[in-house]
Enzyme design. Structure first.
Site, PDB file in Angstrom:
ATOM      1  N   GLU A 174       0.804  -1.234   0.000  1.00 61.93           N
ATOM      2  CA  GLU A 174       0.000   0.000   0.000  1.00 61.93           C
ATOM      3  C   GLU A 174       0.832   1.278   0.000  1.00 61.93           C
ATOM      4  O   GLU A 174       0.787   2.065   0.954  1.00 61.93           O
ATOM      5  CB  GLU A 174      -0.963   0.002   1.202  1.00 61.93           C
ATOM      6  CG  GLU A 174      -2.036  -1.042   1.116  1.00 61.93           C
ATOM      7  CD  GLU A 174      -3.227  -0.783   2.057  1.00 61.93           C
ATOM      8  OE1 GLU A 174      -3.140   0.134   2.889  1.00 61.93           O
ATOM      9  OE2 GLU A 174      -4.227  -1.491   1.925  1.00 61.93           O
ATOM     10  N   GLU A 362      -5.861  -8.249   0.779  1.00 61.77           N
ATOM     11  CA  GLU A 362      -6.416  -7.853   2.081  1.00 61.77           C
ATOM     12  C   GLU A 362      -7.878  -7.481   1.906  1.00 61.77           C
ATOM     13  O   GLU A 362      -8.239  -6.768   0.968  1.00 61.77           O
ATOM     14  CB  GLU A 362      -5.719  -6.612   2.665  1.00 61.77           C
ATOM     15  CG  GLU A 362      -4.389  -6.850   3.310  1.00 61.77           C
ATOM     16  CD  GLU A 362      -3.853  -5.595   4.002  1.00 61.77           C
ATOM     17  OE1 GLU A 362      -4.652  -4.747   4.458  1.00 61.77           O
ATOM     18  OE2 GLU A 362      -2.624  -5.473   4.072  1.00 61.77           O
TER      19      GLU A 362
END
Ligand code: NOJ
Length: 450
Positions: A174, A362
């Site tokens: 991320e 995720e």
């Protein structure tokens, strides 16, 4: 029909090759912050500063995964989860960020890898999940172009020591979140602010992503190389042109800025003019060096955002309308529960024709857990996972590319600036005793995967 006990979902609907897993990150679970020669990371330093993390929480012990990894690996096996994603703590194996290597750190990850393989669980390594060595931050961290070289050396060490047994790799986790929160807003480590820090970090992290991936390709035989991006479905608050334009800018920032250069498309400067300032840091040949042909792209999606135009917000001219203001159901993170977002982002990222494979690396939710008589009945989390799996199924039926799903997370853990109150685990952790209790969601997932 009672959804929990008799969910319509069946693992077989996703196909034999669909990947099922669970994700974690070193700083959030390991603890043992200075054990066996480990150096300090920016998060060790950040959490030690007053007022940075809610309730003064820190991760000195976290879930004590450093010591209790065998117990947790046994639990992964008990839950029938075939793939485990974890990250390497850079300062465990290179305490100052560069050579020399700390053998005790290598030994530790070797034990984890060997234990996973002995349990029939496939290891998935994330190389960078936000815990930059503090020594490197004193030299500017990701704002320093040398970070690409530091990171490359670290990746080479990991590839050399773990690449014989680990085939699945994710380079960076991320980038949009840790550069935005850590280098622009200052609410995550290292707590830097401002557009210059942010844009420099953005460019160097993107260069490092491609550089790290090339090293893996070079050094690890049969590697399955990916990297992960946060993403979210964006909608304008109204159909006014101003809000539509604002939504487009937010979409560019949150969904496109980091992935497009990696895919060889360059930075989306036309749709977010502030990105033109990146030209100050882009050197000759950089644009070619930003691209890498990843084997898979990891997408991490939790919610949607609704956007309105706002002249008060610099650079982006847009504001996110919180779930609270919109009066919609949300999690303990304040994120709207909106499962169709997952379908929408899959549709969106499927439009990039050169993504070979998409894996949801995720997805999950923070809800309060109530522990009674040794049981945790977290019905909201179970529903959240089921509802998101239904969206994946819908995407698959529509022919979209999506080949795996990893739940965030195995156990409750240190949720960065939120501390321990935001619980994401399939397994409850009593942080006073380190006692683990499989939640209802974990039991459902186990059943589903059996
Ligand atoms: C994103 C991050 O990768 C992870 O570290 C974090 O805990 C979860 N999503 C939930 O916020």
């Amino acid at each position: 029909m009672n959804k929990i006990e008799n969910s319509f979902l069946n693992k077989n609907q996703f196909g034999d090759d669909f990947l099922w897993g669970v994700s974690t990150a070193a700083f959030q679970i390991e603890g043992a912050h200075d054990a066996d020669g480990k150096g300090s990371s920016i998060w060790d330093v950040f959490t030690a500063q007053k007022g940075k993390v809610k309730n003064g929480h820190h991760a000195l012990t976290a879930c004590d995964f450093y010591n209790s990894y065998q117990n947790d690996i046994d639990l992964i096996r008990e839950l029938n989860i075939p793939n485990f994603r974890f990250s390497i703590s850079w300062t465990r194996i290179m305490p100052t960020g560069i050579h020399p290597v700390n053998q005790a750190g290598i030994d530790y990850y070797n034990k984890i890898i060997d234990s996973l393989l002995a349990s029939g669980i496939e290891p998935w390594i994330t190389l960078y999940h936000w815990d930059l060595p503090h020594v490197l931050e004193t030299k500017g961290g990701w704002t320093n172009r040398e970070s690409v070289t530091w990171f490359s050396e670290y990746v080479a060490v990991c590839a050399q020591h773990f690449g014989d047994r680990v085939k699945n790799w994710m380079v960076i986790n991320e980038p949009s979140v840790f550069t935005g929160a850590g280098y622009f807003l200052g609410i995550h480590a290292p707590g830097k602010k401002g557009i210059t820090n942010y844009l420099k970090a953005m460019h160097h992290v993107t260069l490092a992503t491609a550089a790290g991936a090339k090293i893996l390709r070079d050094k690890v035989q049969d590697a399955n190389i990916g990297t992960t991006f946060s993403c979210t479905h964006i909608e304008p608050a109204t159909q006014n042109q101003k809000d539509i334009d604002a939504a487009k800018r937010v979409d560019t920032l949150l969904n496109r800025t980091f992935i497009e250069p990696i895919l060889g498309l360059g930075y989306p400067q036309a749709d977010l003019p502030v990105l033109k300032k990146l030209n100050n840091y882009i050197l000759a040949d950089d644009l070619n060096n930003l691209a890498f042909d990843f084997d898979f792209i990891g997408l991490q999606c939790y919610t949607r955002e609704v956007v309105k135009s706002s002249i008060l917000i610099p650079y982006i001219g847009a504001e996110l309308i919180s779930a609270e203001k919109r009066n919609v159901i949300s999690t303990d993170m304040g994120w709207e529960v909106y499962p169709p977002a997952l379908y929408e982002v899959l549709k969106k990222f499927n439009e990039y024709k050169n993504i070979k494979k998409i894996i949801i690396t995720e997805n999950g939710a923070a809800f309060p857990d109530i522990l009674t008589n040794g049981k945790v009945y977290d019905i909201k989390r179970t529903h959240y996972i089921q509802d998101h799996l239904e969206q994946i199924l819908k995407a698959k039926k529509d022919g979209l590319n999506v080949e795996g799903y990893f739940v965030w997370s195995l156990t409750d853990n240190f949720e960065w600036a939120e501390g321990y109150n935001a619980r994401f685990g399939l397994i409850h952790v009593d942080f006073d005793t380190q006692q683990r209790t499989i939640k209802h969601s974990g039991l459902w997932f186990k059943d589903f995967l059996s």
